[in-house]
Design an enzyme around this catalytic site. Sequence first.
Site, PDB file in Angstrom:
ATOM      1  N   GLU A  45       0.664 -21.457   3.839  1.00 20.22           N
ATOM      2  CA  GLU A  45       0.984 -21.709   5.244  1.00 20.22           C
ATOM      3  C   GLU A  45       0.770 -23.194   5.550  1.00 20.22           C
ATOM      4  O   GLU A  45      -0.358 -23.612   5.842  1.00 20.22           O
ATOM      5  CB  GLU A  45       0.073 -20.872   6.154  1.00 20.22           C
ATOM      6  CG  GLU A  45       0.239 -19.381   5.974  1.00 20.22           C
ATOM      7  CD  GLU A  45      -0.122 -18.614   7.249  1.00 20.22           C
ATOM      8  OE1 GLU A  45       0.709 -17.797   7.669  1.00 20.22           O
ATOM      9  OE2 GLU A  45      -1.200 -18.855   7.834  1.00 20.22           O
ATOM     10  N   GLU A  90      -6.279 -21.629  11.075  1.00 13.35           N
ATOM     11  CA  GLU A  90      -6.956 -21.715  12.380  1.00 13.35           C
ATOM     12  C   GLU A  90      -8.460 -21.553  12.210  1.00 13.35           C
ATOM     13  O   GLU A  90      -9.248 -22.161  12.935  1.00 13.35           O
ATOM     14  CB  GLU A  90      -6.355 -20.668  13.328  1.00 13.35           C
ATOM     15  CG  GLU A  90      -4.980 -21.113  13.822  1.00 13.35           C
ATOM     16  CD  GLU A  90      -3.966 -20.008  14.007  1.00 13.35           C
ATOM     17  OE1 GLU A  90      -4.351 -18.833  14.127  1.00 13.35           O
ATOM     18  OE2 GLU A  90      -2.754 -20.330  14.024  1.00 13.35           O
ATOM     19  N   GLY A 103       3.356 -14.863  12.262  1.00 15.02           N
ATOM     20  CA  GLY A 103       2.546 -14.928  13.474  1.00 15.02           C
ATOM     21  C   GLY A 103       3.349 -14.457  14.673  1.00 15.02           C
ATOM     22  O   GLY A 103       3.526 -13.260  14.910  1.00 15.02           O
ATOM     23  N   GLY A 104       3.864 -15.401  15.441  1.00 18.45           N
ATOM     24  CA  GLY A 104       4.540 -15.098  16.701  1.00 18.45           C
ATOM     25  C   GLY A 104       5.590 -14.003  16.619  1.00 18.45           C
ATOM     26  O   GLY A 104       5.644 -13.104  17.468  1.00 18.45           O
ATOM     27  N   HIS A 121      -7.583 -18.443   6.997  1.00 20.60           N
ATOM     28  CA  HIS A 121      -6.426 -18.880   7.792  1.00 20.60           C
ATOM     29  C   HIS A 121      -6.688 -20.299   8.300  1.00 20.60           C
ATOM     30  O   HIS A 121      -7.834 -20.651   8.603  1.00 20.60           O
ATOM     31  CB  HIS A 121      -6.189 -17.922   8.964  1.00 20.60           C
ATOM     32  CG  HIS A 121      -4.888 -18.190   9.643  1.00 20.60           C
ATOM     33  ND1 HIS A 121      -4.735 -19.199  10.567  1.00 20.60           N
ATOM     34  CD2 HIS A 121      -3.662 -17.625   9.494  1.00 20.60           C
ATOM     35  CE1 HIS A 121      -3.471 -19.221  10.959  1.00 20.60           C
ATOM     36  NE2 HIS A 121      -2.800 -18.281  10.327  1.00 20.60           N
ATOM     37  N   SER A 157       6.207 -20.189  11.186  1.00 17.84           N
ATOM     38  CA  SER A 157       7.466 -20.115  11.932  1.00 17.84           C
ATOM     39  C   SER A 157       8.544 -19.298  11.226  1.00 17.84           C
ATOM     40  O   SER A 157       9.731 -19.623  11.308  1.00 17.84           O
ATOM     41  CB  SER A 157       7.985 -21.518  12.280  1.00 17.84           C
ATOM     42  OG  SER A 157       7.042 -22.192  13.096  1.00 17.84           O
ATOM     43  N   ASN A 204       0.408 -11.187  11.400  1.00 16.27           N
ATOM     44  CA  ASN A 204      -0.908 -11.642  11.865  1.00 16.27           C
ATOM     45  C   ASN A 204      -0.829 -11.766  13.383  1.00 16.27           C
ATOM     46  O   ASN A 204      -0.209 -12.693  13.896  1.00 16.27           O
ATOM     47  CB  ASN A 204      -1.221 -12.991  11.202  1.00 16.27           C
ATOM     48  CG  ASN A 204      -2.497 -13.603  11.748  1.00 16.27           C
ATOM     49  OD1 ASN A 204      -3.227 -12.962  12.513  1.00 16.27           O
ATOM     50  ND2 ASN A 204      -2.765 -14.840  11.364  1.00 16.27           N
ATOM     51  N   TRP A 205      -1.438 -10.807  14.058  1.00 13.82           N
ATOM     52  CA  TRP A 205      -1.318 -10.780  15.521  1.00 13.82           C
ATOM     53  C   TRP A 205      -2.242 -11.789  16.211  1.00 13.82           C
ATOM     54  O   TRP A 205      -2.199 -11.941  17.421  1.00 13.82           O
ATOM     55  CB  TRP A 205      -1.613  -9.356  16.042  1.00 13.82           C
ATOM     56  CG  TRP A 205      -0.604  -8.333  15.642  1.00 13.82           C
ATOM     57  CD1 TRP A 205       0.495  -8.509  14.838  1.00 13.82           C
ATOM     58  CD2 TRP A 205      -0.579  -6.956  16.036  1.00 13.82           C
ATOM     59  NE1 TRP A 205       1.192  -7.331  14.702  1.00 13.82           N
ATOM     60  CE2 TRP A 205       0.549  -6.350  15.424  1.00 13.82           C
ATOM     61  CE3 TRP A 205      -1.412  -6.152  16.834  1.00 13.82           C
ATOM     62  CZ2 TRP A 205       0.874  -5.001  15.596  1.00 13.82           C
ATOM     63  CZ3 TRP A 205      -1.096  -4.814  17.003  1.00 13.82           C
ATOM     64  CH2 TRP A 205       0.040  -4.249  16.394  1.00 13.82           C
ATOM     65  N   LYS A 206      -3.100 -12.433  15.434  1.00 15.53           N
ATOM     66  CA  LYS A 206      -4.032 -13.437  15.992  1.00 15.53           C
ATOM     67  C   LYS A 206      -4.762 -12.857  17.202  1.00 15.53           C
ATOM     68  O   LYS A 206      -5.064 -11.666  17.220  1.00 15.53           O
ATOM     69  CB  LYS A 206      -3.285 -14.742  16.294  1.00 15.53           C
ATOM     70  CG  LYS A 206      -2.501 -15.234  15.070  1.00 15.53           C
ATOM     71  CD  LYS A 206      -1.968 -16.629  15.189  1.00 15.53           C
ATOM     72  CE  LYS A 206      -1.223 -16.991  13.903  1.00 15.53           C
ATOM     73  NZ  LYS A 206      -0.744 -18.360  13.887  1.00 15.53           N
ATOM     74  N   GLY A 243       3.204 -21.929  14.213  1.00 18.52           N
ATOM     75  CA  GLY A 243       3.317 -21.870  15.671  1.00 18.52           C
ATOM     76  C   GLY A 243       4.067 -23.041  16.269  1.00 18.52           C
ATOM     77  O   GLY A 243       4.045 -23.264  17.473  1.00 18.52           O
TER      78      GLY A 243
END
Length: 252
Positions: A167, A97, A234-235, A95, A213, A9-11, A173
Site C-alpha cells: 500500500e 495509518e 478502503g473507501g 497498516h 485507491s 478495510n472499513w477503518k 485515500g
Amino acid sequence: MRRMFIAGNWKMHTDRVSAVALAESLADQSTSLGHVDLAICPPFVYLDAVARAIAGSELAVGAQNMYHEDSGAYTGEVSAAMLLDVGCKYVILGHSERRHLLGETDEMVNRKLLAAHRAGLAPIVCVGELLEQREAGQTLEVIRTQFEGSLAGLSDEQMARTVIAYEPVWAIGTGKVATPDQAQEVHADLRKIIAGRYNEQLAEKVVIQYGGSVKPDNAAELLGRPDIDGALVGGAALKAESFLGIVAGAKA
Ligand code: 13P
C-alpha cells in the site's frame, strides 16, 4: 497457483446498524466466487455482530489490528485469541495509518505477526513507501527494510500463510492510484525478496495484495498483472456495489 484475495478495510467507519447491513448485503451477493477469497474488516466493536450476520457465507471476517500479548493487564488492547473467539480469520497488521499516525514500528508489527501466527490467525501485513521516498528513488529500499523488520523470524510455513499488502502511502485515500506498472514492479520485487530469504517455490505461494485507491474502474487492470493477487480496499469497500465491482475485476 495463488488464489485472488480481496479484503475490505472499513477503518473507523460505519455504525452497528450499517455495518451489519453492509455485511449482509455482501454475503447475499457474493456467492459462487470459486477463484476469489473475500474478507471484510470492520471496527473491533462490530466484529462479533458482523461475523454472526455472515455466518455460513463465503465471506470471512478480519480485524484491523491486535496486540501481541495473549492476555493480561493491557488496557484497551485486544488479543489474537479474542479475535478468533468472535469469528475472525484474518488480521491486518502494520497498516500505514497505524505506522504513521499511531507510531507503530516494524518491531511492534513483527511481535504482532508472530503472535497472530501462534494463535492461528491469518495475517495481512502492510508495507508501503511515502511519496517523498518514492520521489527520492527509495521505494525498494523502504519495502525491503519494512519486510525485513516486520516479517522477521517466520518459518517457511508461516511465511506461506502471510498475506502481504503493498500500500503506497501516497495512494491511500487520495484517489491517486499507483499505475499497474508501478504496483507490479514492487510486487515482483517483494517476491524476489521472499525468494532470496526463503526460496522460489515459497515466493510463488505468497499472496500479495495491492491497496491504495482501488475502485471498480481500475481494479481489472491492476488485478490482471501477474504478481498482483488481490486488493486491500478502503473507501470503495464501504458500499456493496463498489466492493463487488472490484471483486468482478479479479482475474479467473
Ligand atoms: P483507500 O482504498 O481508501 O485508498 O484505502 C486503502 C487502504 O488503506 C486499505 O487498507
